[in-house]
Scaffold this motif. Structure first.
Motif, short mmCIF file in Angstrom:
data_model
loop_
_atom_site.label_atom_id
_atom_site.label_comp_id
_atom_site.label_asym_id
_atom_site.label_seq_id
_atom_site.Cartn_x
_atom_site.Cartn_y
_atom_site.Cartn_z
N HIS A 1 47.93 29.10 41.02
CA HIS A 1 48.06 29.45 39.61
C HIS A 1 47.28 30.71 39.26
CE1 HIS A 1 50.51 26.28 37.92
NE2 HIS A 1 49.79 25.36 38.56
N CYS A 2 46.30 31.07 40.07
CA CYS A 2 45.50 32.25 39.76
C CYS A 2 46.33 33.53 39.76
CB CYS A 2 44.30 32.38 40.69
SG CYS A 2 44.72 32.86 42.38
N ILE A 3 47.50 33.52 40.37
CA ILE A 3 48.35 34.71 40.34
C ILE A 3 48.81 35.02 38.91
CG2 ILE A 3 50.57 33.60 40.79
CD1 ILE A 3 49.31 36.93 42.30
N ILE B 1 51.05 43.25 44.34
CA ILE B 1 51.13 41.79 44.24
C ILE B 1 51.06 41.17 45.63
CG2 ILE B 1 52.61 39.84 43.60
CD1 ILE B 1 51.25 41.15 41.21
N GLN B 2 51.78 41.72 46.58
CA GLN B 2 51.76 41.21 47.95
C GLN B 2 50.36 41.28 48.54
OE1 GLN B 2 54.31 39.62 49.71
NE2 GLN B 2 55.00 39.57 47.58
N SER B 3 49.64 42.36 48.29
CA SER B 3 48.28 42.50 48.78
C SER B 3 47.37 41.43 48.16
CB SER B 3 47.75 43.90 48.46
OG SER B 3 46.41 44.02 48.82
N LEU B 4 47.51 41.23 46.87
CA LEU B 4 46.72 40.21 46.19
C LEU B 4 47.07 38.82 46.71
CD1 LEU B 4 44.60 39.65 44.00
CD2 LEU B 4 46.47 39.54 42.34
N ARG C 1 58.26 42.54 27.72
CA ARG C 1 58.35 41.47 28.71
C ARG C 1 57.21 40.51 28.49
NH1 ARG C 1 60.26 44.13 34.38
NH2 ARG C 1 61.71 45.62 33.48
N LYS C 2 57.42 39.28 28.88
CA LYS C 2 56.38 38.28 28.72
C LYS C 2 55.48 38.19 29.93
CE LYS C 2 58.86 35.77 25.30
NZ LYS C 2 58.37 35.03 24.21
N MET C 3 55.95 38.74 31.05
CA MET C 3 55.11 38.76 32.25
C MET C 3 55.63 39.81 33.21
SD MET C 3 56.27 35.41 34.48
CE MET C 3 55.93 35.96 36.12
N LEU C 4 54.75 40.25 34.08
CA LEU C 4 55.15 41.10 35.19
C LEU C 4 55.94 40.21 36.14
CD1 LEU C 4 54.82 43.58 37.13
CD2 LEU C 4 52.72 42.52 37.88
N CYS C 5 57.03 40.69 36.68
CA CYS C 5 57.84 39.77 37.47
C CYS C 5 58.31 40.34 38.80
CB CYS C 5 59.03 39.28 36.64
SG CYS C 5 60.02 40.60 35.94
N ASP C 6 57.60 41.26 39.38
CA ASP C 6 58.01 41.82 40.66
C ASP C 6 57.12 41.29 41.78
OD1 ASP C 6 58.97 43.22 42.79
OD2 ASP C 6 58.54 45.20 41.97
N TRP C 7 57.51 40.15 42.35
CA TRP C 7 56.75 39.54 43.44
C TRP C 7 56.65 40.46 44.65
CZ3 TRP C 7 53.90 35.19 43.68
CH2 TRP C 7 54.05 34.26 42.65
N ARG D 1 47.50 49.63 38.74
CA ARG D 1 46.06 49.95 38.73
C ARG D 1 45.25 48.71 38.39
NH1 ARG D 1 47.38 53.94 35.13
NH2 ARG D 1 45.82 53.12 33.71
N ARG D 2 45.70 47.95 37.42
CA ARG D 2 44.96 46.76 36.98
C ARG D 2 44.90 45.72 38.10
NH1 ARG D 2 41.06 46.10 34.20
NH2 ARG D 2 41.95 47.82 33.09
N VAL D 3 46.02 45.48 38.76
CA VAL D 3 46.03 44.47 39.82
C VAL D 3 45.16 44.92 40.99
CG1 VAL D 3 47.47 43.20 41.47
CG2 VAL D 3 48.22 43.47 39.11
N TRP D 4 45.18 46.21 41.33
CA TRP D 4 44.28 46.69 42.38
C TRP D 4 42.83 46.47 41.96
CZ3 TRP D 4 45.87 46.87 47.02
CH2 TRP D 4 47.14 47.33 47.35
N SER D 5 42.52 46.61 40.67
CA SER D 5 41.14 46.37 40.22
C SER D 5 40.79 44.88 40.34
CB SER D 5 40.91 46.87 38.80
OG SER D 5 41.40 45.98 37.84
N TYR D 6 41.76 43.98 40.11
CA TYR D 6 41.50 42.55 40.32
C TYR D 6 41.08 42.30 41.76
CZ TYR D 6 44.22 41.58 36.04
OH TYR D 6 44.72 41.53 34.77
N ARG D 7 41.81 42.92 42.66
CA ARG D 7 41.52 42.76 44.09
C ARG D 7 40.12 43.27 44.41
NH1 ARG D 7 41.70 43.64 49.22
NH2 ARG D 7 43.25 42.83 50.62
#
Length: 164
Positions: A116-118, A16-19, A5-11, A148-154
């Motif tokens: 755009h930061c998303i 993702i919702q938390s971020l 896939r070229k990107m994660l796509c589950d909004w 795990r990665r997105v939670w670390s971004y947060r």
């Protein structure tokens, strides 16, 4: 082998919702500094490993920083950011590097539009997952790594803004 896939796509994914809820509480400058710094520290080395002579992602991050400091105008920065998106297109066939360049382009674009930061989550997390697991990993494995990665971004965001 699963298709890359070229990107994660589950909004709708909880991480993702938390971020997104956190992003909505921050200024454009805070979001830009957070995304740019994360790209410089964590993603740029992945790009440089495969494309050490292609400076377009570095130049996009530098231009975004210069815009934030008032050194250059938005049209000047946008040229460098668009060139970074071109680097992503040129990295076709290298899913890690392509996702990195897209994440950097989107993160640098935060100076134009805060949301755009998303792109850091959608492209950057996928780049790291592909780098750690390989592109042949199942989507379930990749999804677990992405969350795990997105939670670390947060978590890292706490250094840059309030409400973390």
């Amino acid at each position: 082998m699963p298709k890359t896939r070229k990107m994660l796509c589950d909004w709708k994914a909880p991480y993702i919702q938390s971020l997104m809820r956190l992003i909505e509480t921050q200024s454009k400058e805070t979001l830009a500094n957070w995304a740019i710094t994360y790209c410089e520290e964590r993603l740029l080395p992945l790009w440089e490993r495969d494309y050490p002579d292609d400076l377009r992602p570095q130049q996009a991050l530098k231009a975004a920083r210069e815009w934030l400091s008032g050194t250059i105008k938005l049209p000047q920065a946008k040229k460098k950011i668009l060139a970074c998106h071109g680097a992503a297109r040129d990295a076709e066939g290298n899913p890690v590097a392509q996702a990195v360049a897209r994440a950097i382009g989107q993160s640098a674009s935060t100076i134009h539009s805060a949301r755009h930061c998303i792109g850091l989550a959608f492209y950057g997390a996928l780049a790291v997952a592909y780098d750690q697991l390989g592109t042949a990993a199942s989507w379930d494995e990749i999804e677990h790594c992405l969350s795990r990665r997105v939670w670390s971004y947060r978590s890292r965001f706490a250094q840059y803004g309030s409400g973390a």
